[in-house]
Design an enzyme around this catalytic site. Structure first.
Site, PDB file in Angstrom:
ATOM      1  N   SER A  63      32.974  -2.767 -24.356  1.00 18.68           N
ATOM      2  CA  SER A  63      34.360  -2.280 -24.313  1.00 18.68           C
ATOM      3  C   SER A  63      35.218  -2.694 -25.501  1.00 18.68           C
ATOM      4  CB  SER A  63      35.030  -2.726 -23.022  1.00 18.68           C
ATOM      5  OG  SER A  63      34.567  -1.952 -21.940  1.00 18.68           O
ATOM      6  N   LYS A  66      37.034   0.155 -27.065  1.00 19.55           N
ATOM      7  CA  LYS A  66      38.342   0.683 -26.653  1.00 19.55           C
ATOM      8  C   LYS A  66      39.448   0.409 -27.668  1.00 19.55           C
ATOM      9  CE  LYS A  66      37.420   0.654 -21.643  1.00 19.55           C
ATOM     10  NZ  LYS A  66      36.023   0.209 -21.605  1.00 19.55           N
ATOM     11  N   SER A 120      40.522  -2.685 -19.270  1.00 20.38           N
ATOM     12  CA  SER A 120      39.251  -2.039 -19.608  1.00 20.38           C
ATOM     13  C   SER A 120      38.885  -0.926 -18.620  1.00 20.38           C
ATOM     14  CB  SER A 120      38.128  -3.080 -19.676  1.00 20.38           C
ATOM     15  OG  SER A 120      37.268  -2.817 -20.757  1.00 20.38           O
TER      16      SER A 120
END
Length: 298
Positions: A63, A66, A120
């Site tokens: 993640s 992101k 997340s």
């Protein structure tokens, strides 16, 4: 009197040399250990690397992806107060992973980005990418174009969430990405919110979100940008900017075995800067590193 002044001068010089040598010893990289497979610590004010380990190894980044997703969304200058929807195709693009968000409900683009960064939320990234000019494929292309522009030569993005292990990078490249993201006030704000409540429509409901970085939720760290990541194959990852001993540090740790290990590594970096020695990591962490390094380098 002349002899006395000379003695004072010699004492001053000796003291200055002692302080200089003492300070230098604090930053001796031989006196720091981290449990993560790859680590890079940078002093942002001087742009100097303070500590590095396996920073050129290409590995899944989960993640941490992101952060690039957020930059691409913000670069498009789309209205953050515009309502966007969550569809079945978004669910499919996160491999039908779990999300508390209800299908066909709506949320502002800004809050969607907010929960993607701080908590997340994977479905949020898929919805953001789908409702980008040109659609999802154009969004992924923009992510890779942005990475290339930032000099991230060992980075590839194939989805907007980081759930796909083919999203790969290095600690060196992630450092470049975080430096760029630090120029976005929205990313700094959204990624370091401890808790946030999102208010959805069609139907109306609300969901509470918590920051995935415990250091953001605590009181002892001054964190100004943060992102965590996790996949089985990627381990636990962390990228953050924080203040330690008067330094503005960018810390990247990739592939740690335990959930709290990246936080432990951040603590070891802090201890190293404060005392000159980080302390040791566990034998199990060292064993994990050896196993992963064997896999990554063969």
């Amino acid at each position: 009197m002349v002899l006395f002044r000379h003695l004072n001068l010699l004492v001053s010089i000796s003291l200055a040399l002692f302080i200089s040598t003492s300070h230098a010893s604090k930053l001796n990289p031989d006196n720091i250990q981290t449990a993560s497979v790859s680590t890079l610590v940078t002093d942002l004010k001087t742009n100097k690397t303070l500590f590095q380990k396996n920073t050129e190894l290409v590995m899944p980044i989960a993640s941490l992806t992101k952060v690039m997703t957020a930059m691409v969304v913000l670069d498009a200058k789309l209205p953050l107060d515009e309502a966007i929807s969550f569809k079945k195709i978004d669910k499919e693009r996160i491999y039908n992973g779990y999300s508390r968000i209800r299908m066909d409900s709506t949320l502002s683009r800004g809050v969607t980005l907010h929960i993607a960064l701080m908590s997340s939320e994977n479905l949020a990234t898929a919805a953001l990418a789908r409702q980008y000019p040109g659609g999802y494929d154009a969004f992924i292309k923009a992510m890779n174009t942005k990475a290339k522009a930032l000099g991230m030569t060992d980075t590839v993005f194939v989805d907007s969430s980081g759930l796909n292990p083919e999203n790969v990078s290095t600690a060196a490249d992630i450092t470049k990405m975080i430096k760029a993201a630090y120029q976005y006030p929205t990313i700094k704000k959204y990624s370091t919110t401890p808790v946030h409540t999102a208010y959805f429509k069609k139907p109306r409901y609300k969901l509470g979100y918590t920051n995935t970085n415990a250091l953001v939720r605590g009181q002892k760290w001054d964190v100004t940008l943060s992102k965590t990541g996790y996949l089985d194959i990627a381990g636990h990852c962390l990228a953050m900017i924080t203040q330690v001993e008067g330094k503005e540090l960018l810390i990247v740790t990739l592939d740690a075995y335990g959930k709290l290990t990246p936080i432990g590594d951040a603590g070891r970096v802090k201890k190293w800067l404060q005392s000159g020695n980080s302390g040791k990591v566990s034998e199990s962490a060292m064993h994990y590193q050896k196993q992963k390094l064997s896999t990554l380098t063969n």
